[in-house]
Design an enzyme around this catalytic site. Structure first.
Site, PDB file in Angstrom:
ATOM      1  N   GLU A 102       0.845  -1.198   0.000  1.00  0.00           N
ATOM      2  CA  GLU A 102       0.000   0.000   0.000  1.00  0.00           C
ATOM      3  C   GLU A 102       0.878   1.244   0.000  1.00  0.00           C
ATOM      4  OE1 GLU A 102      -2.514   1.622  -0.702  1.00  0.00           O
ATOM      5  OE2 GLU A 102      -4.104   1.035   0.687  1.00  0.00           O
ATOM      6  N   ASP A 103       0.426   2.296  -0.647  1.00  0.00           N
ATOM      7  CA  ASP A 103       1.228   3.536  -0.683  1.00  0.00           C
ATOM      8  C   ASP A 103       1.176   4.292   0.631  1.00  0.00           C
ATOM      9  OD1 ASP A 103      -1.454   4.050  -1.200  1.00  0.00           O
ATOM     10  OD2 ASP A 103      -1.062   5.785  -2.460  1.00  0.00           O
ATOM     11  N   ASP A 106      -3.609   6.190   6.289  1.00  0.00           N
ATOM     12  CA  ASP A 106      -4.036   7.468   6.858  1.00  0.00           C
ATOM     13  C   ASP A 106      -4.931   7.138   8.064  1.00  0.00           C
ATOM     14  OD1 ASP A 106      -5.400   9.972   7.190  1.00  0.00           O
ATOM     15  OD2 ASP A 106      -4.925  10.512   5.151  1.00  0.00           O
ATOM     16  N   PHE A 155      -0.856  16.949   3.280  1.00  0.00           N
ATOM     17  CA  PHE A 155      -1.385  16.318   2.066  1.00  0.00           C
ATOM     18  C   PHE A 155      -0.233  16.123   1.087  1.00  0.00           C
ATOM     19  CE2 PHE A 155      -3.384  15.868  -1.997  1.00  0.00           C
ATOM     20  CZ  PHE A 155      -4.443  15.033  -1.700  1.00  0.00           C
ATOM     21  N   ARG A 168       0.732  11.085 -10.379  1.00  0.00           N
ATOM     22  CA  ARG A 168       1.136   9.816  -9.761  1.00  0.00           C
ATOM     23  C   ARG A 168       2.517   9.408 -10.253  1.00  0.00           C
ATOM     24  NH1 ARG A 168      -3.417   7.336  -7.351  1.00  0.00           N
ATOM     25  NH2 ARG A 168      -5.416   7.836  -8.281  1.00  0.00           N
TER      26      ARG A 168
HETATM   27  C1  PRP Z   1      -5.488   6.038  -0.475  1.00  0.00           C
HETATM   28  C2  PRP Z   1      -4.401   5.040  -0.139  1.00  0.00           C
HETATM   29  C3  PRP Z   1      -5.095   4.075   0.763  1.00  0.00           C
HETATM   30  C4  PRP Z   1      -6.118   4.916   1.472  1.00  0.00           C
HETATM   31  C5  PRP Z   1      -5.608   5.222   2.846  1.00  0.00           C
HETATM   32  O1  PRP Z   1      -6.202   5.548  -1.550  1.00  0.00           O
HETATM   33  O2  PRP Z   1      -3.887   4.429  -1.292  1.00  0.00           O
HETATM   34  O3  PRP Z   1      -5.711   3.029   0.034  1.00  0.00           O
HETATM   35  O4  PRP Z   1      -6.271   6.114   0.714  1.00  0.00           O
HETATM   36  O5  PRP Z   1      -6.550   5.992   3.579  1.00  0.00           O
HETATM   37  P1  PRP Z   1      -7.179   5.506   4.954  1.00  0.00           P
HETATM   38  O6  PRP Z   1      -6.098   4.902   5.774  1.00  0.00           O
HETATM   39  O7  PRP Z   1      -7.705   6.815   5.533  1.00  0.00           O
HETATM   40  O8  PRP Z   1      -8.288   4.566   4.658  1.00  0.00           O
HETATM   41  P2  PRP Z   1      -7.236   6.425  -2.415  1.00  0.00           P
HETATM   42  O9  PRP Z   1      -8.617   6.168  -1.919  1.00  0.00           O
HETATM   43  O10 PRP Z   1      -6.775   7.850  -2.446  1.00  0.00           O
HETATM   44  O11 PRP Z   1      -7.181   5.758  -3.837  1.00  0.00           O
HETATM   45  P3  PRP Z   1      -5.997   5.703  -4.927  1.00  0.00           P
HETATM   46  O12 PRP Z   1      -4.898   4.866  -4.314  1.00  0.00           O
HETATM   47  O13 PRP Z   1      -6.625   5.043  -6.101  1.00  0.00           O
HETATM   48  O14 PRP Z   1      -5.544   7.122  -5.193  1.00  0.00           O
END
Ligand code: PRP
Length: 185
Positions: A102-103, A106, A155, A168
Site C-alpha cells: 500500500e502507498d 491514513d 497532504f 502519480r
Molecule cells: C489512499 C491510499 C489508501 C487509502 C488510505 O487511496 O492508497 O488506500 O487512501 O486511507 P485511509 O487509511 O484513511 O483509509 P485512495 O482512496 O486515495 O485511492 P488511490 O490509491 O486510487 O488514489
C-alpha cells in the site's frame, strides 16, 4: 495541464531516499519470506509505483495481484470512512502468504476493511507493507509489518499518490501547496 510545481510546497521525500528505503524493505522481505510462497497484493491505484520498485528489490520468487478499493471521492481530501471493493483479486489466497502493498495509511479504515475481507479467505499469513504511515491521522489500529516512512499530517502527492488523479508519475513524495505562490493572485 498545469505544471505540478505550482502545487508543490516542498519535496518531502526525494527520489534517492525513496529508492534506498525501498531497497532495504525488499531485502527485509526477502529474508523473511525465503523458502516461502509469497503473493504481493497491490492496492490500486496509489500502490502501483511502490509495487513495481519493491518487487525488483525482492529476490525471492513471488506472485503479484491487484485490488482496487474506493475510500476517497474524486477531488476529496479526506477519507469518508466507507470503503468499497472495486476490483477483487484474480488469485485464490487460501493457504498462501499474502503481503499487502500500500502507498499510504491514513485513518486506517481502508486497510482494516481489506484485512477483514481477505481474512475470510483463510490465507496462511497476511501482512502489511506500507510506504507511508501518516500515523497522527490513525482512527483504527492497523498492524504495519514493513513501514517505509512515518510522515507528518500533510497532504502529499507523487510516487503513486495523486492530486485529483494527476502526478502519480512523479518520482518523489511532495507536499501539496495550500497557499498561492508569492506574486500570483
Ligand atoms: C489512499 C491510499 C489508501 C487509502 C488510505 O487511496 O492508497 O488506500 O487512501 O486511507 P485511509 O487509511 O484513511 O483509509 P485512495 O482512496 O486515495 O485511492 P488511490 O490509491 O486510487 O488514489
Amino acid at each position: 495541464m498545469q505544471d505540478y510545481q505550482e502545487f508543490l510546497e516542498e519535496i518531502l521525500i526525494p527520489e534517492d531516499e525513496l529508492q534506498e528505503r525501498i531497497r532495504e524493505l525488499g531485502q527485509e522481505i526477502s529474508r523473511d519470506y525465503e523458502g516461502k510462497d509469497l503473493l504481493l497484493v497491490c492496492i490500486l491505484k496509489g500502490g502501483v509505483m511502490f509495487l513495481t520498485d519493491l518487487m525488483r528489490s525482492i529476490d525471492v520468487p513471488h506472485n503479484i495481484d491487484f485490488m482496487a478499493i474506493s475510500s476517497y471521492g474524486a477531488g476529496a481530501r479526506q477519507s469518508t470512512g466507507s470503503v468499497q471493493i472495486k476490483l477483487d483479486l484474480a488469485t485464490p489466497i487460501e493457504g498462501r502468504n499474502v503481503l499487502i502493498v500500500e502507498d499510504i495509511i491514513d485513518s486506517g479504515h481502508t486497510l482494516t476493511s481489506v484485512i477483514n475481507f481477505l481474512n475470510t479467505r483463510r490465507p496462511k499469513s497476511l501482512k502489511i507493507c506500507a510506504l507511508l504511515d501518516k500515523a497522527e491521522r490513525r482512527e483504527v489500529e492497523v498492524p504495519i509489518h514493513y513501514r517505509g516512512f512515518t510522515i507528518p499530517n500533510k497532504f502529499v502527492f507523487g510516487y503513486g499518490l495523486d492530486l485529483d488523479e494527476y502526478y502519480r508519475d512523479l518520482p518523489f513524495i511532495g507536499v501539496f501547496r495550500t497557499k498561492p505562490m508569492q506574486g500570483i493572485e
